[in-house]
Write an enzyme that holds these catalytic residues in place. Structure first.
Site, mmCIF file in Angstrom:
data_model
loop_
_atom_site.group_PDB
_atom_site.id
_atom_site.type_symbol
_atom_site.label_atom_id
_atom_site.label_comp_id
_atom_site.label_asym_id
_atom_site.label_seq_id
_atom_site.Cartn_x
_atom_site.Cartn_y
_atom_site.Cartn_z
ATOM 1 N N ASP A 32 0.930 -1.378 0.262
ATOM 2 C CA ASP A 32 0.315 0.378 -0.131
ATOM 3 C C ASP A 32 0.872 0.910 -0.306
ATOM 4 O O ASP A 32 0.477 2.292 -0.613
ATOM 5 C CB ASP A 32 -0.676 0.378 1.634
ATOM 6 N N SER A 81 -37.111 -4.805 -16.225
ATOM 7 C CA SER A 81 -36.525 -5.667 -15.036
ATOM 8 C C SER A 81 -35.684 -7.666 -15.641
ATOM 9 O O SER A 81 -36.497 -7.340 -16.189
ATOM 10 C CB SER A 81 -38.282 -5.888 -14.250
ATOM 11 N N LEU A 82 -36.383 -8.237 -14.499
ATOM 12 C CA LEU A 82 -36.796 -9.324 -14.695
ATOM 13 C C LEU A 82 -37.649 -10.099 -14.429
ATOM 14 O O LEU A 82 -38.130 -9.377 -13.057
ATOM 15 C CB LEU A 82 -35.436 -10.322 -13.513
ATOM 16 N N GLU A 112 -26.532 -17.092 -13.379
ATOM 17 C CA GLU A 112 -25.575 -16.563 -12.617
ATOM 18 C C GLU A 112 -26.352 -15.742 -10.796
ATOM 19 O O GLU A 112 -26.750 -16.699 -11.201
ATOM 20 C CB GLU A 112 -25.763 -14.879 -13.133
ATOM 21 N N LYS A 114 -27.573 -13.718 -8.619
ATOM 22 C CA LYS A 114 -27.998 -12.737 -8.234
ATOM 23 C C LYS A 114 -27.488 -11.634 -7.517
ATOM 24 O O LYS A 114 -28.039 -12.143 -5.862
ATOM 25 C CB LYS A 114 -29.627 -12.360 -8.313
ATOM 26 N N ASP A 116 -26.828 -8.616 -4.661
ATOM 27 C CA ASP A 116 -27.638 -7.695 -3.993
ATOM 28 C C ASP A 116 -27.118 -6.182 -4.013
ATOM 29 O O ASP A 116 -26.936 -5.993 -2.986
ATOM 30 C CB ASP A 116 -28.550 -8.322 -2.820
ATOM 31 N N GLU A 171 -24.301 -4.544 -11.293
ATOM 32 C CA GLU A 171 -24.735 -4.545 -10.170
ATOM 33 C C GLU A 171 -23.464 -3.547 -8.614
ATOM 34 O O GLU A 171 -22.934 -4.199 -8.512
ATOM 35 C CB GLU A 171 -24.943 -5.499 -9.276
ATOM 36 N N TYR A 223 -22.190 -7.818 -15.654
ATOM 37 C CA TYR A 223 -22.799 -8.774 -15.218
ATOM 38 C C TYR A 223 -23.821 -9.336 -17.232
ATOM 39 O O TYR A 223 -24.689 -9.970 -17.355
ATOM 40 C CB TYR A 223 -24.440 -9.127 -14.844
ATOM 41 N N LYS A 286 -30.070 -16.998 -17.611
ATOM 42 C CA LYS A 286 -30.190 -16.229 -19.482
ATOM 43 C C LYS A 286 -30.593 -17.043 -20.823
ATOM 44 O O LYS A 286 -29.245 -18.635 -20.522
ATOM 45 C CB LYS A 286 -29.619 -15.293 -19.064
ATOM 46 N N LYS A 310 -36.400 -16.317 -7.119
ATOM 47 C CA LYS A 310 -35.687 -16.208 -6.040
ATOM 48 C C LYS A 310 -35.471 -17.358 -5.336
ATOM 49 O O LYS A 310 -36.796 -18.278 -4.177
ATOM 50 C CB LYS A 310 -37.093 -15.428 -5.862
ATOM 51 N N CYS A 404 -37.463 5.156 31.326
ATOM 52 C CA CYS A 404 -36.639 4.565 30.249
ATOM 53 C C CYS A 404 -35.811 3.603 31.692
ATOM 54 O O CYS A 404 -36.398 3.561 32.314
ATOM 55 C CB CYS A 404 -35.564 6.468 30.534
ATOM 56 N N CYS A 407 -33.128 5.475 32.993
ATOM 57 C CA CYS A 407 -33.159 6.253 34.349
ATOM 58 C C CYS A 407 -34.216 6.880 34.728
ATOM 59 O O CYS A 407 -34.643 7.768 35.195
ATOM 60 C CB CYS A 407 -32.343 7.784 33.477
ATOM 61 N N CYS A 422 -36.219 9.261 24.966
ATOM 62 C CA CYS A 422 -35.509 10.137 26.747
ATOM 63 C C CYS A 422 -35.338 11.088 26.369
ATOM 64 O O CYS A 422 -34.501 11.204 26.779
ATOM 65 C CB CYS A 422 -35.179 9.195 27.137
ATOM 66 N N CYS A 428 -29.534 10.840 31.553
ATOM 67 C CA CYS A 428 -30.088 9.964 31.775
ATOM 68 C C CYS A 428 -28.178 9.069 31.471
ATOM 69 O O CYS A 428 -27.577 9.963 30.749
ATOM 70 C CB CYS A 428 -30.546 9.655 30.124
#
Ligand code: AMP
Ligand code: ZN
Length: 666
Positions: A32, A81-82, A112, A114, A116, A171, A223, A286, A310, A404, A407, A422, A428
């Site tokens: 680094d 969309s799918l 593949e 999916k 998220d 994604e 993808y 696909k 899903k 609370c 307190c 509170c 507190c």
């Protein structure tokens, strides 16, 4: 001159390679430190030679430009969309529909995962990243290019240019370890943790300050390549090209000859997905052949050639034993369900979030109920229902606490707020220690030697009651504390002393004013220069500051209205903490450009864009991102955007060169 240009090019190329090894291959070649050295060298050269400016240079990945409103742009090709499927039957049906359209020809599939996250469309022109656009409504999305450039695994320049101009979709995700790290820091600062990686990724992408985005550990998994006449026969080939060009395409993708193989893939990943470093919510199947894809086409909403499967949300049943309540630094109450330990999605779950009183009432969960626990998108599992058939006969509905737990003060609930609070802000214990813990945290005063446990211990022993008390601590008071060695006591005192050198912007953040996070604190500190100016600022003053909204302004006003806060600040001041920006920050400042609004466009000879902006601000002018009636001048360099030019002409705003600008200054 040619020599310098070559040196710059060579450094850029080297840094690109190292970036790729580190972020895409996950196999760094240099340390680094060496990387940072090279980057610094390049930065210096670029600053000295703005004529070689390149918007896709590795130096651009650190961000810095602020965008107030993202520009809405049309997608070249619609982002669909799918369709979803949930069972083997659904997939069989899909295959049957496909075969009916294509006739009795062999069809291959690519499976593949999916991923998220948030979808992104990247536009490459001449092998360079030109634009990054969110999905939006599928027809148009937001231009988030500056933010996306900070994601290190996305190539700014392609490694291979068999294809130079195309769209590629993927994604943007926040890997789990990065998410956990971000949350750990938030908790350290007494802030509520983020709920899930997906929303956090999406929120990060919409931040206005690209430098802040650069600090978030975002990643991007690709993808699909999109284009009108792609030089590939199959989707699989296109992905192989994407890999060669330098993109991150997970190698979990698989070619499947029939539905049997698709089901194998599903079965395998339904189990193994929890071992991945990021979240997935299903798989995508696909059709592999691109001419077959074309033949199949699209419905009103989705491609016929692809379908998502899903995964079922994982659920477990267990018994709720107790509800406890946590008090945050701001007094917000969070109910937590304590459960009999149970295994869920590969981890042992003992606690689940219940969010607030309404949620408990809606679920009607009771002590000793058998509950269904799910791990959705959220890291902390949630209770989704009760198995009423197992409810004990004598169970009674939960009575939400009225006072609370810490307190004993009566809780309040404001109009439109789901949470109880509170109100005992200064009495507190959890709020008191929460504020002190925030004060000492790394991004605030960063006091070495002090941690959560020590703060609690000091508070219990009545040695501190607010963060100003820290500076009255003496070594001899610390040593008798539990587990406190002489050396650590000394460290704490030294750490506190050193914190007096911390800049005003951090001190302001450390005060813990609600809604004043790190970035807002910085903005306010730079703008007002010292605490007195800030304290005297009216509500109208505050909302007029760039990026300060109504909620923040009100919170600042409320904070300084409170005499307890003023007293603490006065004490901190007397101990020598910094309550003004260092003069050096403002050296060379004038107000020659006061009242003038500038828009900067294009590339310049004498300044880098950031230098030009800084020069305007240093001389009292304002820089904005887009042209409006309020704009006084547009400073145009080479390659000024044509749309900006049109707009300037329409609104009759003078366009000046950098020489003109220098003349105005003189
Ligand atoms: P949905 O939002 O449920 O209609 O699902 C479509 C979204 O899934 C797309 O917009 C993509 O952002 C996302 N997605 C994630 N992984 C993939 C993948 N491997 N192939 C296609 N889309 C994917
Ligand atoms: Zn309390």
């Amino acid at each position: 001159m040619e020599e310098i240009k070559n040196k710059i090019e060579q450094l850029r190329e080297e840094l690109r390679q190292h970036n790729y090894s580190y972020y895409v291959l996950d196999a760094p070649v240099i340390s680094d430190f060496e990387f940072d050295q090279k980057l610094k060298q390049l930065q210096e050269l670029e600053e000295k030679h703005p004529e070689y400016y390149d918007s896709n240079s590795p130096t651009q990945r650190v961000g810095g430009e602020v965008v107030k409103n993202f520009k809405s742009v049309d997608h070249k090709h619609r982002m669909y969309s799918l369709d979803n499927s949930y069972s083997k039957e659904d997939i069989f049906d899909w295959e049957t529909r496909i075969q009916k359209i294509l006739g009795e020809v062999p069809v291959e599939f690519v499976c593949e995962l999916k991923y998220d996250g948030v979808s992104i469309n990247l536009y490459y022109e001449d092998a360079r990243l030109e634009k990054a656009v969110t999905r939006g409504d599928g027809f148009k999305g937001d231009d988030v290019t500056l933010n996306v450039k900070t994601i290190r695994s996305i190539p700014l320049v392609l490694k291979e240019d068999l294809l130079k101009s195309f769209e590629i979709r993927g994604e943007i995700i926040l890997p789990l370890d990065g998410f956990e790290k971000m949350n750990k820091e938030r908790i350290e600062m007494g802030e509520d943790p983020y709920r899930n990686p997906r929303n956090t990724a999406s929120g990060s992408l919409k931040l206005q300050d690209s430098a802040e985005v650069a600090e978030r550990p975002l990643d991007c998994l690709l993808y699909q390549i999109v284009g009108d006449r792609l030089p590939f026969e199959t989707h699989f080939e296109a992905l192989d090209f994407a890999v060669k060009a330098g993109f991150k395409v997970p190698d979990t993708r698989k070619l499947c000859k029939n539905t049997e193989e698709i089901f194998e893939f599903i079965a395998q990943w339904d189990k193994q997905r929890h071992t991945l470093p990021y979240e997935t919510d299903g798989i995508v199947i696909k059709v592999n052949n691109l001419s077959q894809q074309e033949e199949l086409g699209y419905t009103a909403k989705s491609p016929r050639w692809a379908i998502a499967y899903k995964f079922k949300a994982e659920q477990a049943t267990t018994i709720l034993r107790e509800i406890t309540y946590q008090v945050g630094r701001t007094g917000a109450i969070t109910p937590v369900a304590n459960l009999d330990p149970v295994e869920l999605a590969g981890t042992i779950v003992k606690r689940a979030s219940l969010h607030n009183a309404d949620q408990i009432a809606k679920l009607d969960v009771r002590i000793n109920d058998t509950v269904f626990v799910e791990k959705g998108g959220e890291i902390i599992p949630k209770i989704v229902g009760v198995d009423l058939s197992l409810r004990p006969v004598d169970s009674v509905p939960v009575k939400y606490i009225t006072h609370c737990p810490d307190c004993g003060t009566k809780l309040v609930r404001k109009e439109g707020d789901a949470k109880h609070y509170c109100p005992n802000e200064f009495g507190c214990p959890k709020q008191i220690t929460g504020k002190i813990i925030h004060f000492i945290s790394r991004k605030a005063m960063n006091i070495d030697g002090l941690g959560v446990e020590t703060v609690e211990l000091l508070y219990q022993n009545k040695l501190i009651h607010n963060y100003a008390d820290l500076y009255e601590l003496k070594e001899f008071q610390l040593i008798p504390l539990e587990r406190m060695a002489e050396k650590s006591a000394k460290n704490i005192i030294v750490g506190l002393e050193a914190s007096k050198q911390i800049g005003f912007e951090k001190v302001l953040f450390a005060l813990g004013i609600r809604y004043v996070g790190e970035t807002v604190a910085k903005k306010l500190a730079f703008h007002y220069e010292n605490i007195d100016n800030l304290m005297q600022a009216s509500y109208e003053d505050l909302v007029n500051v760039d990026e300060i909204g109504e909620i923040i302004a009100q919170s600042v006003i409320d904070f300084f209205k409170n005499p307890i806060n003023i007293e603490v600040i006065n004490r901190l001041r007397s101990y020598g903490l910094k309550f003004a920006m260092d003069e050096s920050v403002y050296e060379n400042r004038t107000d020659k450009l006061k009242g003038l609004n500038f828009v900067v466009s294009g590339v310049f000879e004498k300044f880098s864009r950031n230098e030009l902006k800084k020069s305007i601000e240093d001389n009292g002018g304002k820089v904005t991102g887009s042209i409006s009636k309020k704009t006084s001048y547009i400073i145009a360099g080479e390659n000024m955007g044509p749309s900006k030019k049109d707009k300037a002409e329409k609104l009759n705003i003078p366009i000046i060169s950098e020489e003109d600008y220098i003349k105005i200054l003189e």
